[in-house]
Design an enzyme around this catalytic site. Structure first.
Site, PDB file in Angstrom:
ATOM      1  N   LYS A   1     -13.569   8.252 -43.146  1.00 57.37           N
ATOM      2  CA  LYS A   1     -12.131   8.544 -43.034  1.00 57.37           C
ATOM      3  C   LYS A   1     -11.278   7.570 -43.837  1.00 57.37           C
ATOM      4  O   LYS A   1     -10.051   7.577 -43.716  1.00 57.37           O
ATOM      5  CB  LYS A   1     -11.705   8.483 -41.560  1.00 57.37           C
ATOM      6  CG  LYS A   1     -12.427   9.469 -40.662  1.00 57.37           C
ATOM      7  CD  LYS A   1     -12.091   9.242 -39.191  1.00 57.37           C
ATOM      8  CE  LYS A   1     -13.099   9.940 -38.288  1.00 57.37           C
ATOM      9  NZ  LYS A   1     -12.964   9.522 -36.883  1.00 57.37           N
TER      10      LYS A   1
ATOM     11  N   ARG B   1     -12.827   9.858 -24.240  1.00 51.83           N
ATOM     12  CA  ARG B   1     -11.987  10.748 -25.044  1.00 51.83           C
ATOM     13  C   ARG B   1     -11.886  12.117 -24.398  1.00 51.83           C
ATOM     14  O   ARG B   1     -12.863  12.630 -23.853  1.00 51.83           O
ATOM     15  CB  ARG B   1     -12.605  10.950 -26.439  1.00 51.83           C
ATOM     16  CG  ARG B   1     -12.657   9.726 -27.303  1.00 51.83           C
ATOM     17  CD  ARG B   1     -11.403   9.635 -28.162  1.00 51.83           C
ATOM     18  NE  ARG B   1     -10.428   8.736 -27.560  1.00 51.83           N
ATOM     19  CZ  ARG B   1     -10.384   7.434 -27.781  1.00 51.83           C
ATOM     20  NH1 ARG B   1     -11.242   6.876 -28.586  1.00 51.83           N
ATOM     21  NH2 ARG B   1      -9.475   6.704 -27.208  1.00 51.83           N
TER      22      ARG B   1
ATOM     23  N   PRO C   1      -6.329  12.933 -38.551  1.00 56.09           N
ATOM     24  CA  PRO C   1      -6.985  12.972 -39.852  1.00 56.09           C
ATOM     25  C   PRO C   1      -8.465  12.581 -39.734  1.00 56.09           C
ATOM     26  O   PRO C   1      -8.793  11.457 -39.376  1.00 56.09           O
ATOM     27  CB  PRO C   1      -6.209  11.938 -40.673  1.00 56.09           C
ATOM     28  CG  PRO C   1      -4.941  11.727 -39.932  1.00 56.09           C
ATOM     29  CD  PRO C   1      -5.259  11.964 -38.497  1.00 56.09           C
ATOM     30  N   GLU C   2      -9.318  13.525 -39.994  1.00 55.56           N
ATOM     31  CA  GLU C   2     -10.764  13.295 -40.010  1.00 55.56           C
ATOM     32  C   GLU C   2     -11.257  13.641 -41.414  1.00 55.56           C
ATOM     33  O   GLU C   2     -10.451  13.819 -42.315  1.00 55.56           O
ATOM     34  CB  GLU C   2     -11.447  14.168 -38.945  1.00 55.56           C
ATOM     35  CG  GLU C   2     -10.887  13.914 -37.552  1.00 55.56           C
ATOM     36  CD  GLU C   2     -11.477  14.812 -36.476  1.00 55.56           C
ATOM     37  OE1 GLU C   2     -12.608  15.289 -36.651  1.00 55.56           O
ATOM     38  OE2 GLU C   2     -10.809  15.029 -35.463  1.00 55.56           O
TER      39      GLU C   2
END
Length: 266
Positions: free
Chosen positions: A59, A256, A2-3
């Site tokens: 967010k 990442r 979820p961004e």
DNA sequence: AATGGGACCTGCGCGC
DNA sequence: TGCGCGCAGGTCCCAT
């Protein structure tokens, strides 16, 4: 994950569904998601209050109450469903007086729920840069142009701009033809203009499509987000680049996983 | 000051 | 078919 577009999707749906609803009861199926306060105290603060307004900052989802606010962060694997049916992975259930039930679901229990008297005092919100959708092309360039860090981790840092995560950072860099490891201060003005344009375009289209469903994200009706089919590089390592057909690479950048095309992104 | 790594978690995909 | 391992990722925390 979820961004910004996923959280915005949820925010818009919650506005329609639970604004003006009064909290009658809260059930804790897994209290680990409640942070900074015990579940019992959370209950004391929130039960009996009405959701006045639903907001989003980066967010973070904010339910403004008659007094104080509930802050929810979906982190990696969270989603919210408003339904009377039981939900798998539900961790906290908000039961409203009008019969609606909001389930905070999270398969990995990394999401967070907090209560604050003043949501603006939240540490993440206090250090957050401007919302990615609100920043102008010039403002965008100014945020990054003097930084010595690689551009991709800089995009993910919420202190710079808020709302970008690992999916949309990769997609925007691909769209703009910028290598994720370029140093931010080496990127030209023209490239920043393109990156900004790409980012806004992608975020807006993703919101229109109700977000991307990667792993677990669902909207509050339990439906998938439609943007997943538009993703060009995210988790596409080993597949041909949609522009040049060279195979997409995957490399750890700033800790990442990062997918990109070494031909199209310089 | 900025960066890097570990911790928090658990479902899932992979290899054998 | 079944088991074990390690990755995935947003943010915080600590160390350098």
């Amino acid at each position: 994950m979820p961004e910004l577009p996923e959280v915005e999707t949820v925010k818009r749906q919650l506005e329609k569904n639970i604004e003006k609803s009064k909290v009658e009861k809260i059930e804790f199926l897994d209290s680990r998601v409640i942070k900074k306060i015990t579940a019992k105290n959370f209950q004391k603060k929130v039960v009996g209050q009405t959701v006045k307004k639903v907001k989003r900052q980066g967010k973070v989802l904010i339910l403004e109450l008659s007094s104080g606010a509930v802050l929810m962060h979906l982190r990696i694997a969270g989603w919210i469903v408003v339904s009377k049916k039981e939900q798998k992975y539900a961790r906290v259930k908000f039961i409203f007086k009008n019969g609606k039930i909001m389930h905070f679901c999270d398969s990995r229990v990394l999401g967070t729920i907090k209560y604050l008297d003043d949501w603006k005092k939240d540490s993440l919100i206090q250090t957050m840069g401007p919302d990615a959708l609100e920043v102008t092309a010039l403002g965008f360039e100014n945020i990054f142009k003097d930084k010595k860090t690689k551009i991709k981790p800089a995009l993910l840092d919420q202190k710079n701009i808020a709302g970008i995560g690992n999916i949309y950072a990769q997609e925007a860099l691909f769209c703009a033809g910028i290598h994720p490891e370029r140093e931010a201060n080496q990127i030209l003005k023209k490239e920043y203009q393109k990156l900004h344009k790409c980012l806004i375009k992608i975020l807006k289209k993703a919101i229109e499509s109700q977000g991307s469903s990667v792993d677990t994200f669902r909207n509050i009706d339990g439906d998938d987000g439609g943007y997943s089919s538009f993703l060009k590089v995210y988790r596409k390592a080993g597949l041909p680049c949609p522009k040049c057909k060279k195979l997409i690479e995957n490399k750890v950048v700033g800790g990442r996983g990062t997918c990109f095309c070494s031909v199209c992104q310089k």
